[in-house]
Every structure is written in C-alpha cells, then in structure tokens.
Design a protein around this motif. Structure first.
Motif, PDB file in Angstrom:
ATOM      1  N   SER A 130       7.256 -23.624 -19.138  1.00  8.39           N
ATOM      2  CA  SER A 130       7.128 -22.187 -19.437  1.00  8.39           C
ATOM      3  C   SER A 130       7.611 -21.408 -18.279  1.00  8.39           C
ATOM      4  N   SER A 131       8.321 -20.307 -18.260  1.00 12.75           N
ATOM      5  CA  SER A 131       8.598 -19.494 -17.424  1.00 12.75           C
ATOM      6  C   SER A 131       7.706 -18.315 -17.143  1.00 12.75           C
ATOM      7  N   ASP A 178       8.331 -34.690 -33.806  1.00 11.68           N
ATOM      8  CA  ASP A 178       9.230 -35.230 -34.855  1.00 11.68           C
ATOM      9  C   ASP A 178      10.458 -34.616 -34.182  1.00 11.68           C
ATOM     10  N   ASN A 179      10.650 -33.592 -33.464  1.00  9.12           N
ATOM     11  CA  ASN A 179      11.912 -32.945 -32.876  1.00  9.12           C
ATOM     12  C   ASN A 179      11.624 -31.978 -31.692  1.00  9.12           C
ATOM     13  N   TYR A 180      12.601 -31.677 -31.060  1.00  8.70           N
ATOM     14  CA  TYR A 180      12.338 -31.051 -29.572  1.00  8.70           C
ATOM     15  C   TYR A 180      12.273 -29.546 -30.009  1.00  8.70           C
ATOM     16  N   THR A 181      12.702 -29.068 -31.216  1.00 10.77           N
ATOM     17  CA  THR A 181      12.449 -27.668 -31.474  1.00 10.77           C
ATOM     18  C   THR A 181      10.987 -27.497 -31.442  1.00 10.77           C
ATOM     19  N   LEU A 182      10.202 -28.110 -32.243  1.00 17.88           N
ATOM     20  CA  LEU A 182       8.653 -28.046 -32.295  1.00 17.88           C
ATOM     21  C   LEU A 182       8.188 -28.246 -30.733  1.00 17.88           C
ATOM     22  N   GLU A 188       6.188 -23.101 -25.326  1.00 22.21           N
ATOM     23  CA  GLU A 188       6.134 -21.355 -25.104  1.00 22.21           C
ATOM     24  C   GLU A 188       4.889 -21.101 -25.644  1.00 22.21           C
ATOM     25  N   ASN A 189       4.192 -21.625 -26.553  1.00 22.20           N
ATOM     26  CA  ASN A 189       3.132 -21.303 -26.956  1.00 22.20           C
ATOM     27  C   ASN A 189       1.637 -21.670 -25.992  1.00 22.20           C
ATOM     28  N   GLY A 190       2.012 -22.381 -25.172  1.00 27.25           N
ATOM     29  CA  GLY A 190       0.853 -22.829 -24.089  1.00 27.25           C
ATOM     30  C   GLY A 190       0.233 -24.140 -24.557  1.00 27.25           C
ATOM     31  N   ALA A 210      11.901 -18.832 -23.455  1.00 26.65           N
ATOM     32  CA  ALA A 210      10.961 -18.394 -22.150  1.00 26.65           C
ATOM     33  C   ALA A 210      10.642 -19.772 -21.517  1.00 26.65           C
ATOM     34  N   VAL A 211      11.600 -20.688 -21.245  1.00 24.95           N
ATOM     35  CA  VAL A 211      11.514 -21.944 -20.674  1.00 24.95           C
ATOM     36  C   VAL A 211      12.319 -22.049 -19.289  1.00 24.95           C
ATOM     37  N   GLU A 212      12.001 -22.843 -18.542  1.00 28.63           N
ATOM     38  CA  GLU A 212      12.907 -23.211 -17.483  1.00 28.63           C
ATOM     39  C   GLU A 212      12.809 -24.682 -16.900  1.00 28.63           C
ATOM     40  N   VAL A 213      14.020 -25.206 -16.375  1.00 28.31           N
ATOM     41  CA  VAL A 213      13.810 -26.770 -16.001  1.00 28.31           C
ATOM     42  C   VAL A 213      13.112 -26.755 -14.563  1.00 28.31           C
TER      43      VAL A 213
END
Length: 259
Positions: A130-131, A178-182, A188-190, A210-213
């Motif tokens: 998370s950023s 089940d998928n990367y969207t979840l 993001e939700n912590g 709001a994420v970063e590598v």
C-alpha cells in the motif's frame, strides 16, 4: 516498456523440452462439439492488462493475441469462456475449451497435463504494498512477520509458499485469493501487508490504485498458450505467433496494453 517476446523457438525447446512444446499427432474432440475448424478459448478475467472486463466486454493483451493467433492459424475463434484460474486446465483436458490464454506460466507440473505454445511473454514477480502505509520492504527478509497474499495456483503463490518453506513468512500469515483484484482490494483495505503478483499486473494496479511496487522477485517465468497434448493444431498456433512477432503486430499489442 521493453519488448517482451524475446525467446525464439529453438531457445524455448532447449528450456522446456520438446515434449512440452509439441502436441502428438492425433485427432481431437475440441471444445466446440468436435469441430476442428473452431478453437474455443478460455481465460480468467482478473489479470489486467492481460485479461479483464471493461464495460461488460472481455478485453486485454491475451485476448487480442489469442484471437489474432487463432485467426492467422486458419481457425474460427469460438466464444470465450471466463472461469476460475484453477478450472482452466481441467476444462481444457475435458474438452470444454480448446485453448488457455490467461497469463499462464509454463512449468513442469502443468506440462504433465497440457501442452504449451512457444512463450509469448516473459515476466518476474512484484511485491506490491500500500502507498498509504509505512510498510516499505526492500527485500524478501523484510517480509518477516508480514501478512502476504497471492492468487492461488499462480507463480505468485509459489513464491509465497517458498518464503514459508524458507522461514521468512509464517504459514498463518499467508492469504490466498481467487483473483488478484480481490487481493489488491484487501491490500488497499489494510487486510494484508503485501501481495505477490506478476510485474505488468502490479504496474497496472499501481497506475489505478493506492499501491506501489516495493521490490522485484526475479523468477524468469515465461507465459504460453495452453492446448491439449493431443491437439495437432498447436503447431499452427506456434506458426501464427511467430508471424505476429515478425510482422510487428506483437509490438503494436505491447504498445496498446503495456505502454
């Protein structure tokens, strides 16, 4: 983004073996009621920019590439089947679909069940955080004590499992999706501290969420289109992929979906 279609057929055969790249010469039932003229593709639409839904339509790099390869190989593109990632190989071997286009990594375990096309994309894994929070790991050891997630049956999950085996992560702190969207939503939700996902997918999330590598795990994996081991149409697909690379269509698709 640099061009990713970098492994030629000879290098591929040397890497994964002729048996994994070639289909036996035999008839196939096919996922379209036995018609060899139609290739029914399947995917798991939760892996942008490779495959995802936009305004109710299935789109993405894999979708365009697979349809182009099928058409150039001289076959009709059947209706897409969008199912869970874990169901793709069983659906292929059962004859419900004829081709998997889902950012699927070529590996020995899968090659025991299906055949793969020549590689069409090479990737590594990103550790995404998370950023909006202070957690900024710079290496695998920095993940100690963290809650880390990945999509099940993917290279990301394999890397998480490896970190558990090496004692970096605790098994109780691993989350499977089940998928990367979840997974990205949970990040993001912590609910997790990090997720492990393919580099281009991580970049796509970083552009829209709001994420970063945080750092890259070098895996050197290669994606391939999956087909049944007894489907002699695989060679036609390989020839089409080579043509797509040679005439610049591949670069156009990379520019459209990754740049």
């Amino acid at each position: 983004m640099a061009r990713e279609f970098s492994m030629d057929r000879r290098a591929y055969l040397k890497t994964v073996g002729v048996g994994g790249a070639s289909a036996a010469i035999a008839g196939c039932l096919g996922g379209n009621g036995g018609s060899d003229d139609v290739i029914v593709p399947g995917t798991n639409a939760g892996f942008a920019p490779f495959e995802f839904t936009q305004d109710g339509e299935l789109v993405g790099f894999d979708i365009d590439l697979a349809e182009e390869a099928i058409s150039r190989a001289g076959y009709e593109v059947g209706d897409w089947t969008d199912i869970g990632f874990n169901s793709l190989i069983p659906s292929l071997t059962d004859g419900d679909i004829d081709l998997i286009a889902a950012g699927m990594t070529i590996n020995e375990k899968r090659q025991q069940q299906i055949a793969f096309s020549d590689p069409y994309y090479e990737s590594n894994q990103s550790v995404l955080v998370s950023s909006d929070r202070d957690f900024s790991p710079e290496s695998e050891s920095d993940l100690s004590g963290a809650v880390v997630g990945a999509q099940g049956s993917t290279t990301g999950q394999d890397e998480v499992d490896r970190l558990v085996e090496e004692g970096v992560l605790e098994a109780g702190n691993v989350r499977q999706y089940d998928n990367y969207t979840l997974a990205a939503q949970d990040l993001e939700n912590g609910n997790v501290d990090a997720i492990v996902v393919d580099v281009p997918v991580a970049r796509n999330f970083a552009d829209s969420r709001a994420v970063e590598v945080a750092f890259i795990i070098e895996t050197g994996e290669a994606f391939g289109l999956g087909m049944r081991q007894d489907d002699d149409r695989l060679q036609d697909i390989n020839d089409a992929l080579a043509e797509i690379e040679e005439d610049g269509t591949y670069e156009d698709l990379v520019a459209e979906w990754f740049e």
